[in-house]
Design a protein around this motif. Structure first.
Motif, mmCIF file in Angstrom:
data_model
loop_
_atom_site.group_PDB
_atom_site.id
_atom_site.type_symbol
_atom_site.label_atom_id
_atom_site.label_comp_id
_atom_site.label_asym_id
_atom_site.label_seq_id
_atom_site.Cartn_x
_atom_site.Cartn_y
_atom_site.Cartn_z
ATOM 1 N N GLN A 50 0.866 -1.171 0.000
ATOM 2 C CA GLN A 50 0.000 0.000 0.000
ATOM 3 C C GLN A 50 0.903 1.220 0.000
ATOM 4 O O GLN A 50 2.085 1.136 0.344
ATOM 5 C CB GLN A 50 -0.926 0.031 1.216
ATOM 6 N N ALA A 51 0.365 2.355 -0.388
ATOM 7 C CA ALA A 51 1.143 3.591 -0.412
ATOM 8 C C ALA A 51 0.841 4.412 0.831
ATOM 9 O O ALA A 51 -0.305 4.516 1.255
ATOM 10 C CB ALA A 51 0.822 4.396 -1.666
ATOM 11 N N PHE A 52 1.882 5.001 1.414
ATOM 12 C CA PHE A 52 1.683 5.963 2.497
ATOM 13 C C PHE A 52 1.154 7.260 1.923
ATOM 14 O O PHE A 52 0.197 7.841 2.427
ATOM 15 C CB PHE A 52 3.006 6.203 3.237
ATOM 16 N N SER A 53 1.807 7.759 0.868
ATOM 17 C CA SER A 53 1.337 8.941 0.148
ATOM 18 C C SER A 53 1.015 8.492 -1.277
ATOM 19 O O SER A 53 1.919 8.271 -2.085
ATOM 20 C CB SER A 53 2.398 10.046 0.152
ATOM 21 N N ALA A 54 -0.255 8.287 -1.539
ATOM 22 C CA ALA A 54 -0.673 7.719 -2.826
ATOM 23 C C ALA A 54 -0.201 8.584 -3.989
ATOM 24 O O ALA A 54 -0.150 9.811 -3.878
ATOM 25 C CB ALA A 54 -2.198 7.600 -2.841
ATOM 26 N N GLN A 55 0.208 7.985 -5.138
ATOM 27 C CA GLN A 55 -0.008 6.587 -5.432
ATOM 28 C C GLN A 55 1.285 5.789 -5.538
ATOM 29 O O GLN A 55 1.292 4.571 -5.402
ATOM 30 C CB GLN A 55 -0.746 6.456 -6.770
ATOM 31 N N ARG A 56 2.377 6.449 -5.801
ATOM 32 C CA ARG A 56 3.572 5.745 -6.243
ATOM 33 C C ARG A 56 4.440 5.221 -5.096
ATOM 34 O O ARG A 56 4.495 5.815 -4.012
ATOM 35 C CB ARG A 56 4.410 6.649 -7.143
ATOM 36 N N LEU A 57 5.149 4.115 -5.393
ATOM 37 C CA LEU A 57 6.140 3.537 -4.500
ATOM 38 C C LEU A 57 7.469 3.444 -5.240
ATOM 39 O O LEU A 57 7.539 3.703 -6.443
ATOM 40 C CB LEU A 57 5.700 2.140 -4.037
ATOM 41 N N PHE A 58 8.523 3.012 -4.531
ATOM 42 C CA PHE A 58 9.880 2.998 -5.079
ATOM 43 C C PHE A 58 10.573 1.694 -4.713
ATOM 44 O O PHE A 58 10.393 1.175 -3.604
ATOM 45 C CB PHE A 58 10.659 4.183 -4.501
#
Length: 275
Positions: free
Chosen positions: A124-132
């Protein structure tokens, strides 16, 4: 799972680094959703300084920088690789990334490639939407520069949000000083599937952080929906937060500063002329 908060107040924990004995103040929390770690994230922000409203290039009052990946254009998002210098060249925030793997991925927004790297039941994302994430490696090294330049820099604080840390002892954060000596090492708190973990540290005794190494689980992402193996813990990341990078003094400046200190202490005296 309840968040664990370590702050500058009575509940602060001073962590002695394993090599040099430097004291760094740690902030850590783990929980099932963003709410569980937001208080700790906000405490870290307040301790570093810079407020809560970002201006260009993730700058918070010239005191703090943040990367939440959401401004990365689709041309540099999954399935395309993110250049390691994107956040020093394209969006100059003074951070460059390297890895023993084949590069980096930022997850796609809805409407592009499958979101969350193709693992919607794990991330899930903490700050939507992207992850790394790094690709074909669980190692990400972050090196600091004066933003937008090739001038080496250090920072005094760094934090990151990790996603899906389920196995204790496999995900960790390490700080190295300009001489590449380890000054801080800490395992990230483990939680449940899809959980969020926050870990950050502030070097409040003058320590200089030139490089941060992030070890994310034991598994690797090789492409959207593809893992290096089917069994080990796979971990990705969301927001990075760090104090504004400042230039590393030139060696000549350090020598002059040292001479000035010696003079002020009376160690260097004028030589008396011979009779």
């Amino acid at each position: 799972m309840n968040a664990i908060y370590k702050s500058a107040g009575a509940v602060a924990a001073l962590l002695l680094a394993p090599s040099a004995g430097a004291a760094l103040m740690t902030y850590e929390a783990v929980g099932a959703d963003p709410t569980a770690i937001t208080t700790t994230r906000d405490a870290f922000r307040a301790a570093v300084g810079g407020g809560n409203v970002a201006v260009a290039n993730g700058s918070f009052g010239g005191l703090r920088r943040e990367i939440n990946w959401d401004g990365v254009p689709d041309t540099f998002a999954d399935p395309n690789l993110l250049p390691g210098n994107f956040f020093n060249a394209n969006s100059p925030r003074g951070a460059e990334f390297s890895t023993p793997g084949t590069g980096f991925l930022v997850s796609a927004n809805a409407g592009g490639a499958p979101v969350l790297f193709g693992f919607p039941n794990d991330f899930q994302a903490f700050s939507a939407q992207r992850l790394f994430t790094a690709v074909n490696s669980n190692i990400t090294d972050v090196t600091f520069f004066v933003p937008g330049t090739a001038i080496a820099a250090t920072t005094s604080a760094f934090a990151a949000i990790f996603v899906d840390v389920e196995v204790a002892g496999l995900t960790k954060m390490e700080f190295f000083d300009p001489s590449n000596s380890l000054i801080f090492s800490r395992n990230v708190l483990a939680g449940a599937n899809q959980g969020l973990s926050f870990l950050g540290a502030i070097a409040d005794a003058g320590e200089k952080i030139a490089r941060v190494r992030l070890t994310s689980g034991l598994n690797t992402i090789t492409a959207n929906g593809a893992l290096g193996n089917a069994s080990d813990d796979v971990v990705v990341m969301d927001d990075f937060l760090y104090a504004e990078p400042t230039a590393v003094p030139e060696p000549s400046s350090l020598v002059l500063a040292g001479l000035g200190l010696l003079c002020s202490l009376g160690w260097i005296r004028r030589r008396r002329p011979e009779a």
